[in-house]
Design a protein around this motif. Structure first.
Motif, mmCIF file in Angstrom:
data_model
loop_
_atom_site.group_PDB
_atom_site.id
_atom_site.type_symbol
_atom_site.label_atom_id
_atom_site.label_comp_id
_atom_site.label_asym_id
_atom_site.label_seq_id
_atom_site.Cartn_x
_atom_site.Cartn_y
_atom_site.Cartn_z
ATOM 1 N N VAL A 16 33.622 -7.661 38.338
ATOM 2 C CA VAL A 16 33.771 -8.381 37.213
ATOM 3 C C VAL A 16 33.524 -9.653 37.459
ATOM 4 O O VAL A 16 33.522 -10.525 36.499
ATOM 5 N N GLY A 17 33.671 -10.138 38.711
ATOM 6 C CA GLY A 17 33.728 -11.482 38.843
ATOM 7 C C GLY A 17 34.937 -12.083 39.186
ATOM 8 O O GLY A 17 35.845 -12.030 38.528
ATOM 9 N N ALA A 18 34.946 -13.358 39.994
ATOM 10 C CA ALA A 18 36.157 -14.082 40.232
ATOM 11 C C ALA A 18 36.871 -14.772 39.085
ATOM 12 O O ALA A 18 37.981 -14.779 38.953
ATOM 13 N N SER A 19 35.760 -15.292 38.216
ATOM 14 C CA SER A 19 36.238 -16.105 37.230
ATOM 15 C C SER A 19 37.081 -15.178 36.031
ATOM 16 O O SER A 19 38.077 -15.554 35.683
ATOM 17 N N ALA A 20 36.150 -14.047 36.094
ATOM 18 C CA ALA A 20 37.062 -13.015 35.095
ATOM 19 C C ALA A 20 38.457 -12.655 35.687
ATOM 20 O O ALA A 20 39.449 -12.430 34.671
ATOM 21 N N VAL A 21 38.563 -12.389 36.994
ATOM 22 C CA VAL A 21 39.739 -11.905 37.398
ATOM 23 C C VAL A 21 40.667 -13.236 37.158
ATOM 24 O O VAL A 21 41.908 -12.915 36.928
ATOM 25 N N GLN A 22 40.250 -14.449 37.533
ATOM 26 C CA GLN A 22 41.434 -15.589 37.532
ATOM 27 C C GLN A 22 41.779 -15.451 35.947
ATOM 28 O O GLN A 22 43.098 -16.124 35.716
ATOM 29 N N ASP A 23 40.929 -15.666 34.830
ATOM 30 C CA ASP A 23 41.211 -15.740 33.884
ATOM 31 C C ASP A 23 42.422 -14.360 33.264
ATOM 32 O O ASP A 23 43.316 -14.703 32.667
ATOM 33 N N TYR A 24 42.041 -13.313 33.729
ATOM 34 C CA TYR A 24 43.009 -12.259 33.619
ATOM 35 C C TYR A 24 44.331 -12.609 33.956
ATOM 36 O O TYR A 24 45.505 -12.348 33.475
ATOM 37 N N HIS A 25 44.364 -13.130 35.503
ATOM 38 C CA HIS A 25 45.719 -13.395 35.946
ATOM 39 C C HIS A 25 46.504 -14.548 35.294
ATOM 40 O O HIS A 25 47.677 -14.352 34.858
ATOM 41 N N ARG A 26 45.846 -15.432 34.694
ATOM 42 C CA ARG A 26 46.235 -16.499 34.129
ATOM 43 C C ARG A 26 47.011 -16.008 32.474
ATOM 44 O O ARG A 26 47.915 -16.391 32.144
#
Length: 140
Positions: free
Chosen positions: A50-60
């Protein structure tokens, strides 16, 4: 006194938070509460799909679901606070945050899984207790 509150959003976090509010003498007049939420890391396979950006957004977003209600609660009670979130092993990340923030005490709820639950799930509280030099207050 600077107190780190480990927050996972559970009812145990609410009990620890209620304890802090009803015992404000722990923090003192110029005290501060640092609220820390730790999100479990995603498997590397998910991150690559899914990409690092999507994972970062999810965690946030997940951290905000836990931290926003706590922020409102602390504001309502006039307690100085900051919030932080991290991704990783909760015990390790709580200890890192406490050291970085120079906290003088950690307050956290304990799920009280018992011996069998700790054997299967591990214990964040036990992990923190074995790694930190400052007092840890467990609220059951």
């Amino acid at each position: 006194m600077k107190i780190l509150l480990a927050a996972d959003g559970s009812s145990y976090t609410k009990k620890a938070l209620a304890f802090l509010v009803t015992n404000q003498e722990f923090a003192g007049g110029d005290g501060q509460v640092v609220v820390v939420n730790v999100q479990p890391a995603m498997p590397p396979r998910v991150k690559s799909m899914v990409g690092a950006s999507a994972v970062q957004d999810y965690h946030r977003e997940e951290a905000e679901k836990v931290l926003k209600p706590i922020e409102k609660f602390l504001q309502r009670h006039g307690i100085a606070y900051t919030t932080r979130w991290a991704v990783g092993n909760p015990g390790i990340e709580i200890v890192k945050a406490a050291n970085k923030e120079k906290a003088q005490m950690i307050v956290m709820g304990t799920h009280g899984h018992g011996i069998l639950g700790r054997a299967i799930l591990g214990s964040v509280a036990q992990n923190v207790l074995t790694q930190i030099e400052i007092p840890v207050l467990l609220v059951k």
